[in-house]
Write a protein that holds these residues in place. Sequence first.
Motif, mmCIF file in Angstrom:
data_model
loop_
_atom_site.group_PDB
_atom_site.id
_atom_site.type_symbol
_atom_site.label_atom_id
_atom_site.label_comp_id
_atom_site.label_asym_id
_atom_site.label_seq_id
_atom_site.Cartn_x
_atom_site.Cartn_y
_atom_site.Cartn_z
ATOM 1 N N LEU A 285 12.369 -6.241 -27.111
ATOM 2 C CA LEU A 285 11.454 -7.158 -27.785
ATOM 3 C C LEU A 285 12.173 -8.252 -28.554
ATOM 4 N N GLU A 286 11.448 -9.351 -28.754
ATOM 5 C CA GLU A 286 11.944 -10.469 -29.559
ATOM 6 C C GLU A 286 11.481 -10.295 -31.010
ATOM 7 N N PRO A 287 12.416 -10.169 -31.950
ATOM 8 C CA PRO A 287 11.999 -10.019 -33.355
ATOM 9 C C PRO A 287 11.451 -11.319 -33.915
ATOM 10 N N LEU A 288 10.443 -11.180 -34.791
ATOM 11 C CA LEU A 288 9.815 -12.348 -35.411
ATOM 12 C C LEU A 288 10.038 -12.408 -36.911
ATOM 13 N N THR A 289 10.338 -11.288 -37.545
ATOM 14 C CA THR A 289 10.547 -11.255 -38.994
ATOM 15 C C THR A 289 11.775 -10.419 -39.296
ATOM 16 N N ALA A 290 12.271 -10.586 -40.503
ATOM 17 C CA ALA A 290 13.367 -9.744 -40.966
ATOM 18 C C ALA A 290 12.811 -8.381 -41.382
ATOM 19 N N PRO A 291 13.620 -7.329 -41.337
ATOM 20 C CA PRO A 291 13.156 -6.020 -41.811
ATOM 21 C C PRO A 291 12.814 -6.069 -43.294
ATOM 22 N N ARG A 292 11.742 -5.354 -43.667
ATOM 23 C CA ARG A 292 11.270 -5.323 -45.052
ATOM 24 C C ARG A 292 11.143 -3.865 -45.497
ATOM 25 N N LEU A 293 11.761 -3.550 -46.646
ATOM 26 C CA LEU A 293 11.844 -2.170 -47.121
ATOM 27 C C LEU A 293 10.748 -1.843 -48.126
ATOM 28 N N MET A 294 10.293 -0.589 -48.106
ATOM 29 C CA MET A 294 9.312 -0.084 -49.067
ATOM 30 C C MET A 294 9.686 1.350 -49.407
ATOM 31 N N ARG A 295 9.855 1.626 -50.686
ATOM 32 C CA ARG A 295 10.076 2.999 -51.135
ATOM 33 C C ARG A 295 8.723 3.601 -51.482
ATOM 34 N N SER A 296 8.391 4.686 -50.821
ATOM 35 C CA SER A 296 7.079 5.291 -51.030
ATOM 36 C C SER A 296 7.066 6.088 -52.316
ATOM 37 N N PRO A 297 6.090 5.853 -53.178
ATOM 38 C CA PRO A 297 5.970 6.680 -54.371
ATOM 39 C C PRO A 297 5.689 8.131 -53.996
ATOM 40 N N VAL A 298 5.869 8.996 -54.958
ATOM 41 C CA VAL A 298 5.580 10.406 -54.760
ATOM 42 C C VAL A 298 4.104 10.581 -54.397
ATOM 43 N N SER A 299 3.811 11.507 -53.492
ATOM 44 C CA SER A 299 2.415 11.840 -53.194
ATOM 45 C C SER A 299 1.810 12.526 -54.417
ATOM 46 N N ILE A 300 0.673 12.034 -54.869
ATOM 47 C CA ILE A 300 0.048 12.562 -56.085
ATOM 48 C C ILE A 300 -1.423 12.819 -55.823
ATOM 49 N N ARG A 301 -1.864 14.020 -56.165
ATOM 50 C CA ARG A 301 -3.278 14.344 -56.119
ATOM 51 C C ARG A 301 -3.768 14.607 -57.531
ATOM 52 N N ARG A 302 -4.789 13.886 -57.931
ATOM 53 C CA ARG A 302 -5.359 14.044 -59.272
ATOM 54 C C ARG A 302 -6.642 14.854 -59.158
ATOM 55 N N ARG A 303 -6.676 15.977 -59.835
ATOM 56 C CA ARG A 303 -7.766 16.939 -59.665
ATOM 57 C C ARG A 303 -8.883 16.680 -60.669
ATOM 58 N N TYR A 304 -9.588 15.564 -60.479
ATOM 59 C CA TYR A 304 -10.689 15.225 -61.380
ATOM 60 C C TYR A 304 -11.810 16.257 -61.315
ATOM 61 N N GLU A 305 -11.936 16.934 -60.185
ATOM 62 C CA GLU A 305 -13.006 17.923 -60.060
ATOM 63 C C GLU A 305 -12.788 19.128 -60.973
ATOM 64 N N ARG A 306 -11.585 19.266 -61.523
ATOM 65 C CA ARG A 306 -11.290 20.403 -62.395
ATOM 66 C C ARG A 306 -11.510 20.096 -63.878
ATOM 67 N N LEU A 307 -11.806 18.860 -64.206
ATOM 68 C CA LEU A 307 -12.023 18.491 -65.608
ATOM 69 C C LEU A 307 -13.359 19.041 -66.101
ATOM 70 N N GLU A 308 -13.346 19.628 -67.273
ATOM 71 C CA GLU A 308 -14.590 20.112 -67.870
ATOM 72 C C GLU A 308 -15.371 18.987 -68.529
ATOM 73 N N ARG A 309 -14.655 17.976 -69.015
ATOM 74 C CA ARG A 309 -15.305 16.836 -69.654
ATOM 75 C C ARG A 309 -14.882 15.564 -68.941
ATOM 76 N N PHE A 310 -15.858 14.710 -68.650
ATOM 77 C CA PHE A 310 -15.584 13.434 -68.009
ATOM 78 C C PHE A 310 -16.689 12.473 -68.412
ATOM 79 N N PRO A 311 -16.341 11.223 -68.711
ATOM 80 C CA PRO A 311 -17.366 10.280 -69.204
ATOM 81 C C PRO A 311 -18.383 9.917 -68.131
ATOM 82 N N GLU A 312 -19.629 9.840 -68.514
ATOM 83 C CA GLU A 312 -20.658 9.343 -67.599
ATOM 84 C C GLU A 312 -20.442 7.854 -67.357
ATOM 85 N N GLY A 313 -20.936 7.399 -66.214
ATOM 86 C CA GLY A 313 -20.820 5.979 -65.897
ATOM 87 C C GLY A 313 -19.446 5.572 -65.411
ATOM 88 N N TYR A 314 -18.646 6.547 -64.907
ATOM 89 C CA TYR A 314 -17.265 6.252 -64.532
ATOM 90 C C TYR A 314 -16.888 7.122 -63.342
#
Length: 469
Positions: A285-314
């Motif tokens: 193949l013919e390249p069209l752009t220079a290589p571009r690097l990205m460091r992936s952040p850590v995979s994060i799961r936020r367990r909002y379903e486990r909170l006993e208190r959470f504001p309404e309207g959000y």
Amino acid sequence: MQDGDRTGRGHAVVAGAGIGGLLAARVLSESFARVTVVDRDALPEGGGPRRGVPQSHHAHGMLSKGFEVLQDLFPGLREDLVARGALVRDVQADVNWFNDGRRLLRAPSGLPCLMVSRPGLERHLRSRVAALPGVEIQQRTEVLEPVADPAGGRVTGVRLLRVNAEPEVLAADLVVDATGRSNRGATWLRTLGYAPAPEERVDSGLVYVSREYRRSPGDADADAFVVGASADAPRGGVALSGEGDRWLVTLFGMNGDVPPVDPEGYHRFARRLPVPDLHRLLERLEPLTAPRLMRSPVSIRRRYERLERFPEGYLVLADALCQFNPTYGQGMTVAACEAAALRECLAEASGEPLARRFFRQAAAITDVAWDMSVGGDLRFPFVDGRRSPRVRLLNRYVARLHRAAEADAGVGRAFLAVANLAEPPQRLLAPAVLARVVRPARPAPAARLRGVPAAEPGPTAEQPERAAS
């Protein structure tokens, strides 16, 4: 607007105009008279990559399930995107898949996949959402924090900062945080007087580098290549056909094995992938752009379903709720499924708070994708995490499944249906699949297992007919 009220009164504010925010706005427009989407970026009319979404430069996967949801939310989307150069292909017949160094047998599966750049998809969704009655998209405007009623604790709006202006408050009946990986959800909750959500983290040490190439007829025998990392070779890559007659190629490495950003080093890294097919493609193949690097952040799961208190309207949605290892291509599809779940929650009459209902459904959606990606990451000994007997057993089973899928199109179809979130993981343990994994068919002929030919590429009599666009 109170939970369960479908009269169409009220104002919803969505923080973030990425894929998740746009899908949330589409769903909210059915229940709220006004929806305002706010983003700190200048949103390019041409749809190019933008500062707030640096991953836009890299390959993105819209899995079959996500494509199905998008078409339900935006009738005519498939035809519109194809008219703009996107491709719709069969995920098994038109893609060369390599898992653990083994080529999955190609055959029609009935599972469509969408091949379009992230900026191209975002531009189209943004134009469709902006055209909805009552919806406004404000750019170059940052959400500083949600604001709440001091008496009741309910979120009543957001504090905004516009360019060259003083902070102001925009009132809202519902605020949705779709600010992606850069979200400040924990800080915002503490400001409101609530504990942040518990988090689960997995760091695969992923780094990926992408480059665009010119796409011409006859380049390859498939419209996409997916080379998964293996335990012996923790590196991989994808090549996706896309609009503008281009190939978007992303190579990735783990545990310090970083793809170089110089062109020669980039191709040398491709040569070290578990199979030679993608490297052979790049050499043509013919390249069209220079290589571009990205460091992936850590995979994060936020367990909002486990909170006993959470504001309404959000609410919190998409990458602000869970950010996945991008090599599995799950993020946009999970966001689409969450938007569909939010639509259901808004449509049903219930005395239970909206956030509790939504987070419960979102957790069920996330469970499937998270278990697959984290389980896959834990194949690698350098990734920290608890390897339960179940995880070890499933990884051994999936390795055997990949061997069977070399010669058995049905096994390959079952794997791709689960990987594309179109069917539940239990599908892989169905008696018909289990029997074929335990006693696999004979391997496919060597001619079928070869990668991109060294010369005269193109379909052969052995290869299945391409799925229609």
